[in-house]
Design an enzyme around this catalytic site. Structure first.
Site, PDB file in Angstrom:
ATOM      1  N   ASP A  85      65.932  88.161  53.816  1.00 41.24           N
ATOM      2  CA  ASP A  85      64.916  89.181  53.616  1.00 41.24           C
ATOM      3  C   ASP A  85      65.089  89.879  52.269  1.00 41.24           C
ATOM      4  O   ASP A  85      66.183  89.942  51.727  1.00 41.24           O
ATOM      5  CB  ASP A  85      65.004  90.234  54.726  1.00 41.24           C
TER       6      ASP A  85
ATOM      7  N   ASP B 296      69.801  94.523  53.893  1.00 38.52           N
ATOM      8  CA  ASP B 296      70.584  93.604  54.718  1.00 38.52           C
ATOM      9  C   ASP B 296      70.535  92.190  54.158  1.00 38.52           C
ATOM     10  O   ASP B 296      71.534  91.478  54.144  1.00 38.52           O
ATOM     11  CB  ASP B 296      70.059  93.591  56.161  1.00 38.52           C
TER      12      ASP B 296
ATOM     13  N   ASP C  94      65.381  92.841  51.614  1.00 42.33           N
ATOM     14  CA  ASP C  94      65.814  94.218  51.853  1.00 42.33           C
ATOM     15  C   ASP C  94      67.332  94.301  51.702  1.00 42.33           C
ATOM     16  O   ASP C  94      67.981  93.343  51.294  1.00 42.33           O
ATOM     17  CB  ASP C  94      65.362  94.695  53.242  1.00 42.33           C
TER      18      ASP C  94
ATOM     19  N   GLU D 263      68.613  83.696  57.415  1.00 40.60           N
ATOM     20  CA  GLU D 263      69.175  84.820  58.128  1.00 40.60           C
ATOM     21  C   GLU D 263      68.321  85.088  59.377  1.00 40.60           C
ATOM     22  O   GLU D 263      67.098  85.168  59.297  1.00 40.60           O
ATOM     23  CB  GLU D 263      69.165  86.033  57.186  1.00 40.60           C
TER      24      GLU D 263
END
Ligand code: 28F
Length: 641
Positions: free
Chosen positions: A500, A504, A502, A427
């Site tokens: 990641d 997102d 997180d 990403e």
């Protein structure tokens, strides 16, 4: 030395040999000794209680995970029979728990008719694989109890009191010398019991987890049965008709089916045989599909919705957007397939087919509005299919001309041996850059993705072919998509999603997994899809080797410090917010080096839960999505990975 009050006769010695066989080769009886096998123990016991419910005598089942991973299952059925068998001189209950394959099998001459239910055969297996088992029965005005250690009777069935109630309670502690772990996963059990409650209309199943300070509890009871199941699966999808279509037929092979169409483009049909999820389908599914295609075509023609010149609607068109649950009961099921979850009994195809032909056509005649809403969608699916075919042909022709065309962003590896090759789907551009520099370019390829992906739940195949985010993935993997997907053509043995840690990142991961799940399912089934696990923390100090930590909880890291004689407050802790914060070397060391990285293999064990997860994230409704993401920052656990 342990001392047992029991004396063993010849018959019982055979029995002990039977259970000894279970302990020697547990995998043969429960699949594995991993956490999956552990959960199987619970299912075996609960299955018996559910059978008692199917026989019409039990309305409530309580399952508790007690402190110390002791399992307690209690039902309010008739209680396992306690009378003594004249030949074996053992109570029926003790026989059930100590003789391999007892249970349903000797329903014949035992004097007990096991109507409807199939009374499982797993009790003795659970007993053999438990450090201890305690069975308490309320029946015939008495309270009875017996106890076992590793399958051996340490206290034979004894009346220990009176009781006006009836039922069976089983407590056991799985044997930690057999199982890799005794840690039950609440969510896994919760999902299974929800499913069982859906499949047994009106049965109340509660599950309680007492291991933590604040106990967790769920209660499942669905008066709507399969209709409730379908409504649950379609939660926050747009429905084409308000209530599911429900058809059923009793007889030698009872069949129950609920169907509800949504505006989605996917096909979700879940099939069960004797409450067992037949993930690989089989004859019941074949019969259903055939009848569905025929009934809708016949109806459409008879009502002139489909003209003779249009030809027939194809099965795929008629199943676009369908959510269905099929539950059949088969006395002697034959299970086939890789994971023994495919129904083989050939007679079932015709039975389901005839039943659906008859009942569904009646339903359509009586509900013309529902029929119309569904058929409109089928006709537009047929048109889209035609468009998709053309788009695909275009892609095919192109790739025939320039067969080596790879996406521009792909940094390919030098090896062409798919088995050793890996592609990291990364990403973001900056992380992609670090990955390109940090990788071992001999066998590691990098494909950077950026921006939001296409929502595949809402897109038809023709759109996916032309999509500029997914096309690179399709080309890089190199094996086509959908019905054309050919696993033998994959260019990389490992397709690794690196995002990641997180929200997102979770989103991107889920979107990609959805895409693989829907359009390259064999890739997941074959175990080729992985999630990279970047570290969450770095602990560092001058003169000390850096510690990378991959869990939220730092306790373990602090223990390592202590072992090295370093105080906690002497070290700096860096929390990684994204892959972009790592330089190429760090990314290699922590996340990409096969010798040091952690890879999590994605499996599609629990297709229902996965689909539910995807739909939640993809659906139109924003709130459940947000709730989900907040709750599941580490959602991968729910995918049973
Ligand atoms: C917590 C787990 O195992 N419940 C069960 C029954 C009831 C009968 C039964 C079970 C008959 C002779 C094989 C009672 N009355 N819960 C459970 N409830 N097994 S297991 O019968 C077993 C067969 O041996 C039962 C009349 N018929 C059957």
């Amino acid at each position: 030395m342990e001392k047992f009050e029991h004396e063993y006769n010849a018959d019982q010695i055979q029995v002990l040999e039977g259970l000894e066989a279970v302990r020697k080769r547990p995998g043969m009886y429960i699949g594995s000794v991993s956490v999956r096998g552990l959960h199987h123990l619970v299912y075996e016991i609960v299955d018996n209680a559910v059978d008692e419910a199917l026989a019409g005598y039990c309305t409530e089942i309580n399952v508790t995970i007690e402190k110390g991973n002791i399992i307690c299952v209690e039902d309010n059925g008739r209680g396992i029979p306690v009378d003594i068998h004249p030949k074996t001189k053992l109570s029926a209950a003790e026989t059930v728990y100590t003789v391999l394959h007892a249970g349903g099998k000797f329903g014949g001459d035992s004097g007990y008719k096991v109507s409807g239910g199939l009374h499982g055969v797993g009790s003795s297996v659970v007993n053999a694989l438990s450090e201890w088992t305690e069975v308490t029965i309320q029946r015939d005005g008495g309270l009875y109890q017996m106890k076992f250690q590793r399958g051996k009777t340490v206290s034979t069935l004894t009346k220990i009191g009176d009781s006006k109630k009836t039922g069976t309670k089983v407590r056991f502690l799985a044997d930690d010398t057999i199982f890799e772990t005794l840690e039950y996963e609440y969510e896994v059990l919760e999902n299974r019991f929800r499913e069982m409650a859906f499949l047994t209309k009106g049965l109340k199943i509660t599950i309680t987890d007492e291991r933590e300070e604040t106990p967790r509890k769920n209660e499942f009871c669905f008066e709507g049965g399969l209709n409730s199941f379908v409504e649950y699966l379609n939660n926050n999808k747009e429905k084409l008709h308000p209530t599911p279509i429900y058809i059923e037929k009793d007889g030698e092979y009872p069949v129950e089916i609920a169907i509800q169409y949504t505006s989605a483009y996917s096909e979700n049909i879940y099939t069960f045989v004797n409450n067992i999820n037949t993930i690989e389908g089989g004859t019941h599914l074949e019969g259903f599909k055939r009848a569905l295609t025929k009934t809708f075509n016949d109806y459409a023609k008879s009502k002139n919705i489909l003209k003779e010149k249009d030809g027939n609607l194809q099965g795929d068109d008629i199943r676009e957007g369908i959510t269905a649950v099929i539950s059949v009961k088969v006395k002697e099921p034959q299970f086939e397939g890789q994971t023994k979850t495919k129904l083989g009994n050939s007679e079932v195809a015709g039975i389901v087919q005839a039943m659906v032909n008859e009942k569904l056509s009646t339903f359509l005649e009586e509900n013309p509005n529902v029929a119309k809403a569904i058929l409109e969608k089928c006709v537009s699916a047929a048109r889209a299919r035609e468009a998709a075919r053309k788009a695909r042909e275009l892609v095919r022709r192109k790739s025939a001309l320039e067969s080596t065309t790879l996406p521009g962003k792909l940094a390919d590896c030098s090896s062409k041996n798919a088995e050793e090759c890996e592609v990291y789907i990364v990403e973001g551009d900056s992380a992609g850059g670090s990955a390109k520099q940090g990788r071992d370019r001999r066998f590691q390829a990098i494909l950077p993705l950026w921006g939001k992906m296409l929502n595949v739940e809402k897109a038809r195949a023709d759109k996916i072919y032309g999509n500029d985010k997914l096309n690179p993935v399709i080309l890089a993997v190199g094996a086509g998509i959908g019905a054309d997907f050919d696993i033998t053509k994959i260019r990389y043995g490992k397709v690794i999603i690196m995002a990641d840690a997180d929200v997102d990142g979770a989103h991107i991961r889920t979107l990609l997994l959805t895409f693989f799940f829907r359009y390259m399912r064999p890739l997941i089934e074959n175990g080729n899809v992985f999630l990279a696990q970047p570290p969450l923390f770095k602990l560092f100090k001058k003169g000390m080797e850096d510690i990378y930590w991959y869990e939220d909880d730092l306790t373990g890291a602090f223990e390592i410090l202590k072992e090295r004689g370093i105080e906690r407050d002497q070290v700096s802790i860096q929390r990684y917010k994204g892959l972009g914060e790592m330089n190429p070397e760090q990314l290699w060391e922590t996340t990409m080096d096969p010798a040091r990285r952690i890879l999590v293999k994605v499996t599609m064990d629990d297709a229902i839960e996965a689909d539910k997860t995807f739909s939640l994230l993809m659906g139109d409704d924003v709130n459940p999505r947000r709730e989900f993401i907040e709750k599941n920052a580490k959602y991968v656990k729910n995918l049973d990975i």
